[in-house]
Design a protein around this motif. Sequence first.
Motif, mmCIF file in Angstrom:
data_model
loop_
_atom_site.group_PDB
_atom_site.id
_atom_site.type_symbol
_atom_site.label_atom_id
_atom_site.label_comp_id
_atom_site.label_asym_id
_atom_site.label_seq_id
_atom_site.Cartn_x
_atom_site.Cartn_y
_atom_site.Cartn_z
ATOM 1 N N MET A 1 22.898 108.166 -101.655
ATOM 2 C CA MET A 1 23.369 107.260 -100.474
ATOM 3 C C MET A 1 22.773 107.915 -99.242
ATOM 4 S SD MET A 1 27.426 106.264 -101.546
ATOM 5 C CE MET A 1 27.461 105.319 -100.258
ATOM 6 N N ASN A 2 21.501 107.623 -98.981
ATOM 7 C CA ASN A 2 20.957 108.174 -97.801
ATOM 8 C C ASN A 2 21.365 107.344 -96.508
ATOM 9 O OD1 ASN A 2 19.702 105.413 -98.613
ATOM 10 N ND2 ASN A 2 17.731 106.222 -98.522
ATOM 11 N N ASN A 3 22.262 106.045 -96.367
ATOM 12 C CA ASN A 3 22.695 105.671 -95.257
ATOM 13 C C ASN A 3 24.024 106.304 -94.818
ATOM 14 O OD1 ASN A 3 20.376 103.983 -95.104
ATOM 15 N ND2 ASN A 3 21.395 102.566 -96.547
ATOM 16 N N VAL A 4 24.447 107.208 -95.625
ATOM 17 C CA VAL A 4 25.628 107.924 -95.189
ATOM 18 C C VAL A 4 25.449 109.255 -94.504
ATOM 19 C CG1 VAL A 4 27.944 109.074 -96.165
ATOM 20 C CG2 VAL A 4 26.892 106.894 -97.097
ATOM 21 N N GLU A 6 27.741 111.511 -93.566
ATOM 22 C CA GLU A 6 28.703 112.569 -93.973
ATOM 23 C C GLU A 6 29.891 112.172 -94.958
ATOM 24 O OE1 GLU A 6 31.806 115.374 -91.823
ATOM 25 O OE2 GLU A 6 30.767 113.886 -90.522
ATOM 26 N N ILE A 7 30.135 113.009 -95.826
ATOM 27 C CA ILE A 7 31.087 112.775 -96.751
ATOM 28 C C ILE A 7 32.323 113.686 -96.634
ATOM 29 C CG2 ILE A 7 31.694 112.626 -99.357
ATOM 30 C CD1 ILE A 7 29.121 111.811 -99.973
ATOM 31 N N ILE A 8 33.461 112.938 -96.285
ATOM 32 C CA ILE A 8 34.688 114.061 -95.901
ATOM 33 C C ILE A 8 35.381 113.966 -97.418
ATOM 34 C CG2 ILE A 8 36.761 114.388 -94.560
ATOM 35 C CD1 ILE A 8 35.171 112.342 -92.480
ATOM 36 N N ASP A 9 35.572 115.040 -97.898
ATOM 37 C CA ASP A 9 36.073 115.322 -99.199
ATOM 38 C C ASP A 9 37.194 116.504 -99.179
ATOM 39 O OD1 ASP A 9 36.631 115.635 -101.958
ATOM 40 O OD2 ASP A 9 34.469 115.737 -102.283
ATOM 41 N N PHE A 10 38.446 116.024 -99.425
ATOM 42 C CA PHE A 10 39.429 117.128 -99.449
ATOM 43 C C PHE A 10 40.053 117.073 -100.706
ATOM 44 C CE2 PHE A 10 39.503 116.376 -94.845
ATOM 45 C CZ PHE A 10 38.846 117.678 -94.372
ATOM 46 N N ARG A 11 39.369 116.410 -101.767
ATOM 47 C CA ARG A 11 39.897 116.643 -103.155
ATOM 48 C C ARG A 11 40.414 117.840 -103.554
ATOM 49 N NH1 ARG A 11 35.681 113.281 -106.122
ATOM 50 N NH2 ARG A 11 34.160 114.480 -104.863
ATOM 51 N N THR A 73 37.410 107.850 -105.701
ATOM 52 C CA THR A 73 36.633 108.406 -106.784
ATOM 53 C C THR A 73 37.024 108.265 -108.265
ATOM 54 O OG1 THR A 73 37.567 110.441 -106.390
ATOM 55 C CG2 THR A 73 35.661 109.998 -105.025
ATOM 56 N N GLU A 74 38.057 108.173 -108.391
ATOM 57 C CA GLU A 74 38.801 107.795 -109.756
ATOM 58 C C GLU A 74 40.177 107.241 -109.849
ATOM 59 O OE1 GLU A 74 40.401 111.807 -111.815
ATOM 60 O OE2 GLU A 74 38.902 112.387 -110.552
ATOM 61 N N ALA A 75 40.535 106.681 -110.940
ATOM 62 C CA ALA A 75 42.055 106.311 -111.346
ATOM 63 C C ALA A 75 42.573 105.316 -110.124
ATOM 64 C CB ALA A 75 42.908 107.449 -111.593
ATOM 65 N N ALA A 133 40.178 109.727 -117.595
ATOM 66 C CA ALA A 133 39.968 109.080 -116.451
ATOM 67 C C ALA A 133 38.470 109.493 -115.801
ATOM 68 C CB ALA A 133 41.058 109.664 -115.531
ATOM 69 N N HIS A 134 37.665 108.494 -115.852
ATOM 70 C CA HIS A 134 36.585 108.618 -115.393
ATOM 71 C C HIS A 134 36.465 108.624 -114.040
ATOM 72 C CE1 HIS A 134 34.041 108.304 -119.067
ATOM 73 N NE2 HIS A 134 35.085 107.554 -119.759
ATOM 74 N N GLY A 135 35.546 109.582 -113.203
ATOM 75 C CA GLY A 135 35.519 109.662 -111.847
ATOM 76 C C GLY A 135 34.179 110.069 -111.624
ATOM 77 N N VAL A 136 33.646 109.944 -110.440
ATOM 78 C CA VAL A 136 32.147 110.240 -109.767
ATOM 79 C C VAL A 136 32.416 111.269 -108.742
ATOM 80 C CG1 VAL A 136 32.495 108.348 -107.861
ATOM 81 C CG2 VAL A 136 30.412 109.119 -108.754
ATOM 82 N N SER A 137 31.696 112.403 -108.955
ATOM 83 C CA SER A 137 31.524 113.600 -108.167
ATOM 84 C C SER A 137 30.843 113.360 -106.762
ATOM 85 C CB SER A 137 31.030 114.775 -108.706
ATOM 86 O OG SER A 137 29.763 114.485 -108.918
ATOM 87 N N GLN A 138 31.102 113.953 -105.804
ATOM 88 C CA GLN A 138 30.175 113.829 -104.434
ATOM 89 C C GLN A 138 28.850 113.883 -104.822
ATOM 90 O OE1 GLN A 138 29.906 116.074 -100.223
ATOM 91 N NE2 GLN A 138 32.023 115.890 -101.280
ATOM 92 N N ARG A 139 28.585 115.173 -105.737
ATOM 93 C CA ARG A 139 27.316 115.515 -106.052
ATOM 94 C C ARG A 139 26.660 114.415 -106.633
ATOM 95 N NH1 ARG A 139 27.420 119.476 -110.623
ATOM 96 N NH2 ARG A 139 27.231 117.865 -111.770
#
Length: 195
Positions: A1-4, A6-11, A73-75, A133-139
């Motif tokens: 996602m080159n148009n982003v 920053e990703i703010i992630d506190f999971r 990102t999931e569920a 539960a499928h989820g997508v990681s930040q990576r």
Amino acid sequence: MNNVKEIIDFRGRTPKKLGLTWTPSGSFAALSALNIKNGYIDTTVDAHFGDELLYSRWMKSSELRKDDIIFTTEAPMGNVVVLHHNDHHYILSQRVIALRPDVEMVNSAFLGVALTTPGIHQLLRRLSTGGTAHGVSQRNLKFLEFMVPGEISEQKKIGQLSNFVDALIVANERQRMLSKKGSIEIRQLTITNIL
């Protein structure tokens, strides 16, 4: 996602890890995947709140801003809401991240719409991991690429139209729920009624 930008992630962060606890009510709603619906935030589901101390320790210098996109990102995976105001003081909690778009490259409303399309959901499923539960990681999100119109003005028009249609859908759904209760009769909203 080159148009982003920053990703703010506190999971994975919990109040307990910060030596604090949730409160039954408060000024700062904690957002989990259950609170994010496509197009709006529902703080009545699985409601948790934080006080000023919890908010400041949790969010630190990563407070949410206008045009940030909250993404589950999931569920469930792939629900999206775009923040249209600066006055949101939410705590990002379980299974949600915030995407901060590069507003010189992509309109946030357009990106929010694009993230809800069937094609993007198909890509997300391919990038997801997990058993039950499928989820997508930040990576793995960095591999999510799609075409966008080059002109910001064109993206903005598409995003505005989609937001308008989403608002009609929500209004019609609320009307349907109220009609089932028999308490209030509201005329049906359609695009032709508004335009």
